[in-house]
Design a protein around this motif. Sequence first.
Motif, PDB file in Angstrom:
ATOM      1  N   MET A   1     -10.449  17.248  32.463  1.00 52.43           N
ATOM      2  CA  MET A   1     -10.373  18.698  32.565  1.00 52.43           C
ATOM      3  C   MET A   1     -11.771  19.242  32.837  1.00 52.43           C
ATOM      4  N   CYS A   2     -11.865  20.370  33.463  1.00 47.25           N
ATOM      5  CA  CYS A   2     -13.138  21.054  33.742  1.00 47.25           C
ATOM      6  C   CYS A   2     -12.886  22.043  34.878  1.00 47.25           C
ATOM      7  N   THR A   3     -13.741  23.057  34.952  1.00 47.93           N
ATOM      8  CA  THR A   3     -13.742  24.009  36.058  1.00 47.93           C
ATOM      9  C   THR A   3     -15.180  24.211  36.496  1.00 47.93           C
ATOM     10  N   ALA A   4     -15.418  24.226  37.807  1.00 53.32           N
ATOM     11  CA  ALA A   4     -16.763  24.444  38.323  1.00 53.32           C
ATOM     12  C   ALA A   4     -16.716  25.448  39.462  1.00 53.32           C
ATOM     13  N   ILE A   5     -17.797  26.216  39.606  1.00 47.88           N
ATOM     14  CA  ILE A   5     -17.900  27.209  40.666  1.00 47.88           C
ATOM     15  C   ILE A   5     -19.304  27.180  41.263  1.00 47.88           C
ATOM     16  N   THR A   6     -19.432  27.721  42.468  1.00 50.00           N
ATOM     17  CA  THR A   6     -20.735  28.024  43.045  1.00 50.00           C
ATOM     18  C   THR A   6     -20.792  29.532  43.287  1.00 50.00           C
ATOM     19  N   LEU A   7     -22.003  30.080  43.282  1.00 50.79           N
ATOM     20  CA  LEU A   7     -22.159  31.526  43.429  1.00 50.79           C
ATOM     21  C   LEU A   7     -23.529  31.811  44.030  1.00 50.79           C
ATOM     22  N   LYS A   8     -23.637  32.938  44.742  1.00 52.45           N
ATOM     23  CA  LYS A   8     -24.915  33.381  45.305  1.00 52.45           C
ATOM     24  C   LYS A   8     -25.155  34.832  44.922  1.00 52.45           C
ATOM     25  N   SER A   9     -26.336  35.132  44.390  1.00 52.36           N
ATOM     26  CA  SER A   9     -26.690  36.513  44.065  1.00 52.36           C
ATOM     27  C   SER A   9     -27.249  37.197  45.305  1.00 52.36           C
ATOM     28  N   ILE A  80     -19.782  16.385  37.854  1.00 50.01           N
ATOM     29  CA  ILE A  80     -18.661  15.454  37.900  1.00 50.01           C
ATOM     30  C   ILE A  80     -17.492  16.064  37.131  1.00 50.01           C
ATOM     31  N   LEU A  81     -16.300  16.016  37.717  1.00 52.69           N
ATOM     32  CA  LEU A  81     -15.090  16.558  37.089  1.00 52.69           C
ATOM     33  C   LEU A  81     -13.980  15.516  37.174  1.00 52.69           C
ATOM     34  N   GLU A  82     -13.061  15.567  36.221  1.00 49.55           N
ATOM     35  CA  GLU A  82     -11.969  14.607  36.208  1.00 49.55           C
ATOM     36  C   GLU A  82     -11.022  14.820  37.390  1.00 49.55           C
ATOM     37  N   LEU A  83     -10.477  13.703  37.889  1.00 48.62           N
ATOM     38  CA  LEU A  83      -9.468  13.708  38.948  1.00 48.62           C
ATOM     39  C   LEU A  83      -8.413  12.650  38.597  1.00 48.62           C
ATOM     40  N   PRO A  84      -7.617  12.890  37.568  1.00 49.04           N
ATOM     41  CA  PRO A  84      -6.718  11.856  37.042  1.00 49.04           C
ATOM     42  C   PRO A  84      -5.724  11.339  38.080  1.00 49.04           C
ATOM     43  N   SER A  85      -5.521  10.027  38.049  1.00 53.95           N
ATOM     44  CA  SER A  85      -4.480   9.332  38.826  1.00 53.95           C
ATOM     45  C   SER A  85      -4.662   9.459  40.335  1.00 53.95           C
ATOM     46  N   GLN A  86      -5.884   9.634  40.792  1.00 61.56           N
ATOM     47  CA  GLN A  86      -6.112   9.811  42.223  1.00 61.56           C
ATOM     48  C   GLN A  86      -7.042   8.767  42.831  1.00 61.56           C
ATOM     49  N   ASN A  87      -7.986   8.224  42.039  1.00 61.15           N
ATOM     50  CA  ASN A  87      -9.025   7.366  42.603  1.00 61.15           C
ATOM     51  C   ASN A  87      -8.565   5.925  42.754  1.00 61.15           C
ATOM     52  N   ILE A  88      -9.027   5.299  43.804  1.00 59.69           N
ATOM     53  CA  ILE A  88      -8.979   3.852  43.970  1.00 59.69           C
ATOM     54  C   ILE A  88     -10.395   3.406  44.317  1.00 59.69           C
ATOM     55  N   TRP A  89     -11.054   2.706  43.367  1.00 63.59           N
ATOM     56  CA  TRP A  89     -12.416   2.252  43.594  1.00 63.59           C
ATOM     57  C   TRP A  89     -12.394   0.827  44.158  1.00 63.59           C
ATOM     58  N   ALA A  90     -13.480   0.449  44.804  1.00 62.89           N
ATOM     59  CA  ALA A  90     -13.628  -0.934  45.254  1.00 62.89           C
ATOM     60  C   ALA A  90     -13.765  -1.839  44.025  1.00 62.89           C
TER      61      ALA A  90
END
Length: 329
Positions: A1-9, A80-90
Amino acid sequence: MCTAITLKSKDQHHFLARNYDFVKGAELRVALAPRRFSYLNKLTNKSIPSKYAVLGMSVSSDGYFIFADGVNEKGLTCAILELPSQNIWADQLIEEKENILPYDVTFWILANFTTVKELKEGLKNLNIVAPLDDQGALATQVHWLVSDATGDSIVIEKTRTSFRAYYNKVGVLTNSPTYDWHLTNLNRYLNVSDKQSNDVKWGNELLKPYSQGFGGLGLPGDYSSSSRFVKASFLRNHINLDVNYEGGILECFRILNSVAMLEGIVQTRSNESFITLYTSCICSNQQIYYYSTYTNPQIYAIDLKKEVLDGNTLKFYSYPDQLIIHHQN
């Protein structure tokens, strides 16, 4: 879980901000890794020196630490944010590539690159590896939000079908599904507006909004990743950004407070509670790390430029988890 944003003043300061949502128990501290700090690549058992000093939130477990987010001395930021059940690493190393564990990618990015453009070239040589006998790496299901001092920003995802760097069109990232799915899902909310609804007539009945805010009807308020993505996207792209540097910091915290998790509200199947352990706001241009914690909402600031950056050992800052109240009488 997590939420991230970018912003410019309006005075051209660029921010990357995030909520870190997890269960209690992690050891959290802001850490400084100076230019000559070397970290151990557990895949190769070799120490790798840093090109650039890195400041960010560290998460420690069993004597090993990772960076959850941070900024380097050139203004590159990453979370870094979670991405459950989506990744396939080498599962195998490739000799001619950079072989990195998934939970070390954040530090690899910040220690080696200065801009998003430079990083995109570097990604071509990256092999993210989770050995079959490393349960921690296999269980790491994540993606990354990266932004630089020009405001250029990308989302990095490695899935079953592709390894992609998406241009961050709406300035938001949450969790599963993948970033492109979330962009498509936004189309369901075309009716949501920051403007007040007009009166309409149904038959002989005149319907009128009986309070302010009717334009936002339909905006989700639950804590699922898709709902947080929609709500954060709406707020981030509709707030008044005619604000200066300090206003940009405040708006980052206000947006993220609107999707923050309170203890007891998001329960796992094992009866653990996800909470927003901390909220951070990083200014790429000033290389200052602002943050507050669940038990201490006061904003703290650590300025990378005020530190000695030519060392070779980590520096940790105390984690402010005690409530501070400023009495006025």
